[in-house]
Design a protein around this motif. Structure first.
Motif, mmCIF file in Angstrom:
data_model
loop_
_atom_site.group_PDB
_atom_site.id
_atom_site.type_symbol
_atom_site.label_atom_id
_atom_site.label_comp_id
_atom_site.label_asym_id
_atom_site.label_seq_id
_atom_site.Cartn_x
_atom_site.Cartn_y
_atom_site.Cartn_z
ATOM 1 N N GLY A 29 0.574 -1.086 0.074
ATOM 2 C CA GLY A 29 -0.135 -0.828 -0.332
ATOM 3 C C GLY A 29 1.051 1.253 0.153
ATOM 4 O O GLY A 29 0.962 2.703 -1.019
ATOM 5 N N GLN A 30 1.289 1.452 0.747
ATOM 6 C CA GLN A 30 1.955 2.470 0.935
ATOM 7 C C GLN A 30 4.377 2.704 0.548
ATOM 8 O O GLN A 30 4.181 3.550 -0.828
ATOM 9 C CB GLN A 30 2.348 3.353 2.979
ATOM 10 C CG GLN A 30 1.601 2.733 3.268
ATOM 11 C CD GLN A 30 1.950 3.581 5.367
ATOM 12 O OE1 GLN A 30 3.211 3.772 4.979
ATOM 13 N NE2 GLN A 30 1.346 3.120 5.389
ATOM 14 N N VAL A 31 4.098 1.337 0.746
ATOM 15 C CA VAL A 31 5.590 1.744 -0.399
ATOM 16 C C VAL A 31 5.671 1.312 -1.785
ATOM 17 O O VAL A 31 6.270 2.636 -2.638
ATOM 18 C CB VAL A 31 6.716 0.205 0.213
ATOM 19 C CG1 VAL A 31 8.256 0.275 -0.383
ATOM 20 C CG2 VAL A 31 7.208 1.155 2.109
ATOM 21 N N TRP A 32 4.657 0.885 -1.964
ATOM 22 C CA TRP A 32 4.960 0.206 -3.641
ATOM 23 C C TRP A 32 4.016 1.307 -3.859
ATOM 24 O O TRP A 32 4.172 1.654 -5.122
ATOM 25 C CB TRP A 32 3.998 -0.981 -4.096
ATOM 26 C CG TRP A 32 4.833 -2.040 -4.013
ATOM 27 C CD1 TRP A 32 5.143 -2.973 -3.304
ATOM 28 C CD2 TRP A 32 5.550 -3.109 -5.448
ATOM 29 N NE1 TRP A 32 6.576 -4.234 -3.439
ATOM 30 C CE2 TRP A 32 6.463 -3.820 -5.027
ATOM 31 C CE3 TRP A 32 5.417 -3.060 -6.193
ATOM 32 C CZ2 TRP A 32 6.522 -4.766 -6.196
ATOM 33 C CZ3 TRP A 32 5.873 -3.467 -7.493
ATOM 34 C CH2 TRP A 32 6.789 -4.537 -7.111
ATOM 35 N N SER A 33 3.534 2.250 -3.645
ATOM 36 C CA SER A 33 2.372 3.110 -4.043
ATOM 37 C C SER A 33 3.382 4.697 -4.225
ATOM 38 O O SER A 33 2.468 5.477 -5.461
ATOM 39 C CB SER A 33 1.175 3.816 -3.459
ATOM 40 O OG SER A 33 1.529 3.487 -1.962
ATOM 41 N N ARG A 34 4.410 4.610 -3.861
ATOM 42 C CA ARG A 34 5.488 6.028 -4.405
ATOM 43 C C ARG A 34 6.174 5.870 -5.311
ATOM 44 O O ARG A 34 7.146 5.752 -5.970
ATOM 45 C CB ARG A 34 6.401 5.623 -3.070
ATOM 46 C CG ARG A 34 5.679 5.702 -1.703
ATOM 47 C CD ARG A 34 6.735 5.540 -0.840
ATOM 48 N NE ARG A 34 8.415 5.482 -1.191
ATOM 49 C CZ ARG A 34 9.281 5.794 -0.588
ATOM 50 N NH1 ARG A 34 8.953 5.424 1.053
ATOM 51 N NH2 ARG A 34 10.782 5.685 -0.177
ATOM 52 N N GLU A 35 4.929 5.723 -6.494
ATOM 53 C CA GLU A 35 5.629 5.676 -8.478
ATOM 54 C C GLU A 35 6.881 6.496 -7.750
ATOM 55 O O GLU A 35 7.135 6.797 -9.533
ATOM 56 C CB GLU A 35 4.437 5.220 -8.559
ATOM 57 C CG GLU A 35 3.890 3.750 -9.054
ATOM 58 C CD GLU A 35 2.373 3.541 -9.644
ATOM 59 O OE1 GLU A 35 2.677 4.660 -10.642
ATOM 60 O OE2 GLU A 35 1.607 3.042 -9.537
ATOM 61 N N ASP A 36 6.635 7.647 -7.326
ATOM 62 C CA ASP A 36 7.226 8.519 -7.704
ATOM 63 C C ASP A 36 8.721 8.890 -8.034
ATOM 64 O O ASP A 36 9.307 9.880 -7.578
ATOM 65 C CB ASP A 36 6.531 10.395 -7.167
ATOM 66 C CG ASP A 36 6.288 10.527 -5.643
ATOM 67 O OD1 ASP A 36 5.943 9.541 -5.295
ATOM 68 O OD2 ASP A 36 6.554 11.523 -4.906
ATOM 69 N N LYS A 37 9.024 8.099 -7.013
ATOM 70 C CA LYS A 37 10.064 8.104 -5.927
ATOM 71 C C LYS A 37 10.838 6.973 -6.933
ATOM 72 O O LYS A 37 12.001 7.049 -7.343
ATOM 73 C CB LYS A 37 10.027 7.402 -4.307
ATOM 74 C CG LYS A 37 9.640 8.084 -3.534
ATOM 75 C CD LYS A 37 10.205 9.553 -3.473
ATOM 76 C CE LYS A 37 9.099 10.092 -1.806
ATOM 77 N NZ LYS A 37 9.782 11.367 -2.828
ATOM 78 N N LEU A 38 10.257 5.848 -7.108
ATOM 79 C CA LEU A 38 10.699 4.768 -8.463
ATOM 80 C C LEU A 38 10.118 3.901 -9.218
ATOM 81 O O LEU A 38 8.038 3.603 -8.223
ATOM 82 C CB LEU A 38 10.963 3.372 -6.740
ATOM 83 C CG LEU A 38 12.180 2.435 -7.730
ATOM 84 C CD1 LEU A 38 13.658 3.451 -8.209
ATOM 85 C CD2 LEU A 38 12.444 2.092 -6.663
ATOM 86 N N SER A 39 9.788 3.727 -10.578
ATOM 87 C CA SER A 39 8.701 3.630 -11.159
ATOM 88 C C SER A 39 8.549 1.723 -10.784
ATOM 89 O O SER A 39 9.460 1.357 -10.089
ATOM 90 C CB SER A 39 9.296 3.293 -12.754
ATOM 91 O OG SER A 39 9.319 2.484 -12.806
ATOM 92 N N PRO A 40 6.858 1.912 -11.189
ATOM 93 C CA PRO A 40 7.083 -0.324 -11.511
ATOM 94 C C PRO A 40 7.522 -1.083 -11.538
ATOM 95 O O PRO A 40 7.896 -1.447 -11.400
ATOM 96 C CB PRO A 40 4.962 -0.143 -11.474
ATOM 97 C CG PRO A 40 4.835 1.476 -11.668
ATOM 98 C CD PRO A 40 6.064 2.299 -11.842
ATOM 99 N N ARG A 41 8.856 -0.560 -12.855
ATOM 100 C CA ARG A 41 9.086 -1.147 -13.820
ATOM 101 C C ARG A 41 10.144 -1.451 -13.110
ATOM 102 O O ARG A 41 11.000 -2.309 -12.798
ATOM 103 C CB ARG A 41 9.490 -0.250 -15.540
ATOM 104 C CG ARG A 41 10.163 -1.177 -15.955
ATOM 105 C CD ARG A 41 10.915 -0.596 -17.304
ATOM 106 N NE ARG A 41 10.983 -1.388 -18.101
ATOM 107 C CZ ARG A 41 12.612 -1.475 -18.240
ATOM 108 N NH1 ARG A 41 12.735 -1.133 -16.895
ATOM 109 N NH2 ARG A 41 12.691 -2.810 -19.074
ATOM 110 N N ASP A 42 11.090 0.122 -13.397
ATOM 111 C CA ASP A 42 12.154 0.205 -11.814
ATOM 112 C C ASP A 42 12.167 -0.776 -10.360
ATOM 113 O O ASP A 42 12.784 -1.370 -10.201
ATOM 114 C CB ASP A 42 13.075 1.347 -11.685
ATOM 115 C CG ASP A 42 13.295 1.471 -12.608
ATOM 116 O OD1 ASP A 42 13.536 1.447 -13.444
ATOM 117 O OD2 ASP A 42 13.932 2.781 -12.769
#
Length: 105
Positions: A29-42
């Motif tokens: 929820g919190q960590v994986w949703s931080r897409e502005d920090k690291l893209s889902p692909r990365d």
């Protein structure tokens, strides 16, 4: 956008509720949703590498599937595993290739 994760509650909710909450709400929820920090692909590239390095093959199938959904190609996963073989061990690479072949058929 990260989808709502319920695997923790679905699999462990009646046995280890706090762990299930941490898995679903904090990690996914919190960590994986931080897409502005690291893209889902990365993020997928990183997680798959970590799981192969640890030999955590039970979790690897799910995360390789997500990696494919997040844009990791067959060529990239093959190159990643080949590179890792020299750093984390040949047997781990063989095991990872078996899972990758299923997902990138």
């Amino acid at each position: 956008m990260v989808e709502k994760q319920t695997a923790g509650r679905d699999n462990l909710g009646d046995f280890a509720l706090k762990f299930a909450e941490l898995n679903d709400d904090v990690l996914f929820g919190q960590v994986w949703s931080r897409e502005d920090k690291l893209s889902p692909r990365d993020r997928s590239f990183l997680i798959v590498t970590a799981l192969i390095s640890q030999g955590a093959f039970e979790q690897l199938k799910y995360h390789m599937t997500k990696a494919k959904e997040n844009g990791i190609t067959k060529e990239e996963i093959s190159e990643m595993i080949t590179q890792l073989a020299f750093y984390v061990g040949w047997p781990k690479a063989w095991s990872a290739f078996g899972i990758a072949k299923e997902i990138w058929k």
